[in-house]
Write a protein that holds these residues in place. Structure first.
Motif, PDB file in Angstrom:
ATOM      1  N   ASP A  49      62.941   2.915 -31.816  1.00  0.00           N
ATOM      2  CA  ASP A  49      63.180   2.214 -30.563  1.00  0.00           C
ATOM      3  C   ASP A  49      61.986   2.379 -29.633  1.00  0.00           C
ATOM      4  OD1 ASP A  49      65.964   1.360 -31.052  1.00  0.00           O
ATOM      5  OD2 ASP A  49      66.367   3.509 -31.051  1.00  0.00           O
ATOM      6  N   LEU A  50      61.267   3.487 -29.792  1.00  0.00           N
ATOM      7  CA  LEU A  50      60.082   3.769 -28.981  1.00  0.00           C
ATOM      8  C   LEU A  50      59.134   4.638 -29.798  1.00  0.00           C
ATOM      9  CD1 LEU A  50      58.658   3.664 -26.144  1.00  0.00           C
ATOM     10  CD2 LEU A  50      59.847   5.806 -25.618  1.00  0.00           C
ATOM     11  N   ILE A  51      57.843   4.362 -29.666  1.00  0.00           N
ATOM     12  CA  ILE A  51      56.809   5.131 -30.366  1.00  0.00           C
ATOM     13  C   ILE A  51      56.047   5.969 -29.350  1.00  0.00           C
ATOM     14  CG2 ILE A  51      54.694   4.995 -31.739  1.00  0.00           C
ATOM     15  CD1 ILE A  51      55.766   2.185 -32.641  1.00  0.00           C
ATOM     16  N   LEU A  52      55.884   7.242 -29.647  1.00  0.00           N
ATOM     17  CA  LEU A  52      55.061   8.127 -28.833  1.00  0.00           C
ATOM     18  C   LEU A  52      53.812   8.488 -29.629  1.00  0.00           C
ATOM     19  CD1 LEU A  52      57.727  10.573 -27.329  1.00  0.00           C
ATOM     20  CD2 LEU A  52      56.799   8.481 -26.317  1.00  0.00           C
ATOM     21  N   ILE A  53      52.656   8.366 -28.988  1.00  0.00           N
ATOM     22  CA  ILE A  53      51.382   8.697 -29.632  1.00  0.00           C
ATOM     23  C   ILE A  53      50.752   9.861 -28.877  1.00  0.00           C
ATOM     24  CG2 ILE A  53      49.115   7.849 -30.341  1.00  0.00           C
ATOM     25  CD1 ILE A  53      50.224   5.003 -30.153  1.00  0.00           C
ATOM     26  N   PRO A  54      50.898  11.091 -29.377  1.00  0.00           N
ATOM     27  CA  PRO A  54      50.250  12.218 -28.701  1.00  0.00           C
ATOM     28  C   PRO A  54      48.744  12.142 -28.881  1.00  0.00           C
ATOM     29  CG  PRO A  54      51.237  12.948 -30.749  1.00  0.00           C
ATOM     30  CD  PRO A  54      51.630  11.514 -30.581  1.00  0.00           C
ATOM     31  N   CYS A  55      48.017  12.509 -27.850  1.00  0.00           N
ATOM     32  CA  CYS A  55      46.555  12.397 -27.908  1.00  0.00           C
ATOM     33  C   CYS A  55      45.916  13.460 -27.025  1.00  0.00           C
ATOM     34  CB  CYS A  55      46.124  11.001 -27.443  1.00  0.00           C
ATOM     35  SG  CYS A  55      44.345  10.733 -27.452  1.00  0.00           S
ATOM     36  N   ARG A  56      45.013  14.227 -27.609  1.00  0.00           N
ATOM     37  CA  ARG A  56      44.244  15.182 -26.817  1.00  0.00           C
ATOM     38  C   ARG A  56      43.104  14.441 -26.118  1.00  0.00           C
ATOM     39  NH1 ARG A  56      45.272  20.585 -28.679  1.00  0.00           N
ATOM     40  NH2 ARG A  56      46.663  20.543 -30.492  1.00  0.00           N
ATOM     41  N   PRO A  57      42.661  14.914 -24.963  1.00  0.00           N
ATOM     42  CA  PRO A  57      41.603  14.213 -24.229  1.00  0.00           C
ATOM     43  C   PRO A  57      40.210  14.521 -24.782  1.00  0.00           C
ATOM     44  CG  PRO A  57      42.320  16.108 -22.975  1.00  0.00           C
ATOM     45  CD  PRO A  57      43.208  16.041 -24.192  1.00  0.00           C
ATOM     46  N   SER A  58      40.004  14.189 -26.046  1.00  0.00           N
ATOM     47  CA  SER A  58      38.699  14.369 -26.681  1.00  0.00           C
ATOM     48  C   SER A  58      38.283  13.054 -27.324  1.00  0.00           C
ATOM     49  CB  SER A  58      38.761  15.471 -27.750  1.00  0.00           C
ATOM     50  OG  SER A  58      39.494  15.027 -28.875  1.00  0.00           O
ATOM     51  N   ILE A  59      37.009  12.865 -27.521  1.00  0.00           N
ATOM     52  CA  ILE A  59      36.505  11.598 -28.022  1.00  0.00           C
ATOM     53  C   ILE A  59      37.065  11.257 -29.400  1.00  0.00           C
ATOM     54  CG2 ILE A  59      34.429  12.670 -28.975  1.00  0.00           C
ATOM     55  CD1 ILE A  59      34.787   9.113 -27.460  1.00  0.00           C
ATOM     56  N   LEU A  60      37.210  12.255 -30.278  1.00  0.00           N
ATOM     57  CA  LEU A  60      37.716  11.984 -31.623  1.00  0.00           C
ATOM     58  C   LEU A  60      39.177  11.555 -31.585  1.00  0.00           C
ATOM     59  CD1 LEU A  60      36.074  14.889 -33.672  1.00  0.00           C
ATOM     60  CD2 LEU A  60      35.351  12.502 -33.503  1.00  0.00           C
ATOM     61  N   ASP A  61      39.970  12.210 -30.763  1.00  0.00           N
ATOM     62  CA  ASP A  61      41.378  11.840 -30.635  1.00  0.00           C
ATOM     63  C   ASP A  61      41.527  10.455 -30.015  1.00  0.00           C
ATOM     64  OD1 ASP A  61      43.536  14.425 -30.840  1.00  0.00           O
ATOM     65  OD2 ASP A  61      41.411  14.903 -30.749  1.00  0.00           O
ATOM     66  N   LEU A  62      40.733  10.193 -28.989  1.00  0.00           N
ATOM     67  CA  LEU A  62      40.845   8.919 -28.295  1.00  0.00           C
ATOM     68  C   LEU A  62      40.445   7.750 -29.199  1.00  0.00           C
ATOM     69  CD1 LEU A  62      39.447  10.102 -24.870  1.00  0.00           C
ATOM     70  CD2 LEU A  62      41.758   9.237 -25.290  1.00  0.00           C
ATOM     71  N   LYS A  63      39.469   7.974 -30.059  1.00  0.00           N
ATOM     72  CA  LYS A  63      39.079   6.909 -30.989  1.00  0.00           C
ATOM     73  C   LYS A  63      40.168   6.658 -32.024  1.00  0.00           C
ATOM     74  CE  LYS A  63      34.035   6.902 -30.748  1.00  0.00           C
ATOM     75  NZ  LYS A  63      32.777   7.004 -31.514  1.00  0.00           N
ATOM     76  N   ALA A  64      40.912   7.707 -32.364  1.00  0.00           N
ATOM     77  CA  ALA A  64      41.948   7.581 -33.397  1.00  0.00           C
ATOM     78  C   ALA A  64      43.173   6.811 -32.921  1.00  0.00           C
ATOM     79  CB  ALA A  64      42.368   8.966 -33.887  1.00  0.00           C
ATOM     80  N   ILE A  65      43.394   6.733 -31.620  1.00  0.00           N
ATOM     81  CA  ILE A  65      44.623   6.083 -31.155  1.00  0.00           C
ATOM     82  C   ILE A  65      44.597   4.580 -31.373  1.00  0.00           C
ATOM     83  CG2 ILE A  65      45.108   7.869 -29.448  1.00  0.00           C
ATOM     84  CD1 ILE A  65      44.256   5.858 -27.299  1.00  0.00           C
ATOM     85  N   GLY A  66      43.409   4.020 -31.605  1.00  0.00           N
ATOM     86  CA  GLY A  66      43.328   2.594 -31.861  1.00  0.00           C
ATOM     87  C   GLY A  66      44.135   2.194 -33.079  1.00  0.00           C
TER      88      GLY A  66
END
Length: 216
Positions: free
Chosen positions: A101-118
């Motif tokens: 019903d809802l998706i949560l995407i945890p993400c650390r504030p680092s460049i590698l994590d932020l690129k992965a959320i795409g």
């Protein structure tokens, strides 16, 4: 019954930490909860073994059996299902996203994590489900959180209003088979989880209502 899928194609993003803490928050509100652990590393199941308590229920399963496990949980009275997915598994994450019903995407504030959320955002779009990024392990000071929010918005993704800060309570509680709200009930980590859980439940209700309107 409501289903949350926690997905991230990067390892170490905090999926299991988010899953078990939200599950315990739900149980403390008398909401019967099941975590379906699709990660071969079975971190959530290992946490449950350390815990020595039945609730929340944690089952380890292969992605191909997700639908079956959801139906079993439903028939046994679960009101909330949290699907903890594996990194680097697009097919498993997509299946969880489609069931959610809802998706949560945890993400650390680092460049590698932020690129992965795409990639995670693309999976949510393919599943035609709402996805929200939960910033995790945010430093107490500095501008990393603001910079991370700007990067997340560049992907067209929403950001949860509650951020999880770098706190020892998250690490120590997992080691003890607990969640932050049990390990340190009056602590700041517990408050973050409490607020995130309340917000998540409201957002799930809204997403479910919108889906029903679109299908009507």
């Amino acid at each position: 019954m409501q289903i949350l899928a926690i997905i991230s194609q990067k390892g170490g993003a905090g999926k299991t930490t988010l899953a078990v803490n939200l599950a315990v928050a739900a149980e403390l509100e008398d909401v019967p909860t099941v975590i379906i652990d699709l990660d071969p590393q079975a971190s959530a199941k290992t946490w449950h073994d350390l815990r020595g308590k039945d609730a929340p229920v944690v089952v380890s399963a292969q992605p191909s059996r997700l639908t079956e496990m959801i139906e079993i949980a439903r028939s046994n009275g679960a009101e909330l299902i949290i699907v903890d997915t594996a990194p680097h598994s697009e097919s498993g994450a997509l299946g969880a996203a489609r069931a959610a019903d809802l998706i949560l995407i945890p993400c650390r504030p680092s460049i590698l994590d932020l690129k992965a959320i795409g990639t995670s955002g693309d999976l949510a779009a393919l599943a035609k489900k709402e996805a929200v990024v939960v910033l995790n392990s945010v430093p107490h000071q500095g501008k990393l959180a603001e910079e991370a929010e700007e990067a997340v918005r560049s992907y067209g993704l929403s950001i949860a209003p509650v951020k999880l800060t770098q706190r020892a309570a998250y690490v120590h509680s997992l080691t003890a088979g607990q969640a932050a709200m049990e390990f340190e009930p009056d602590g700041k980590a517990a408050q973050e989880i409490r607020e995130l859980y309340k917000w998540t439940r409201v957002r799930v209700h809204a997403s479910t209502r919108d889906s029903m309107r679109k299908s009507a």
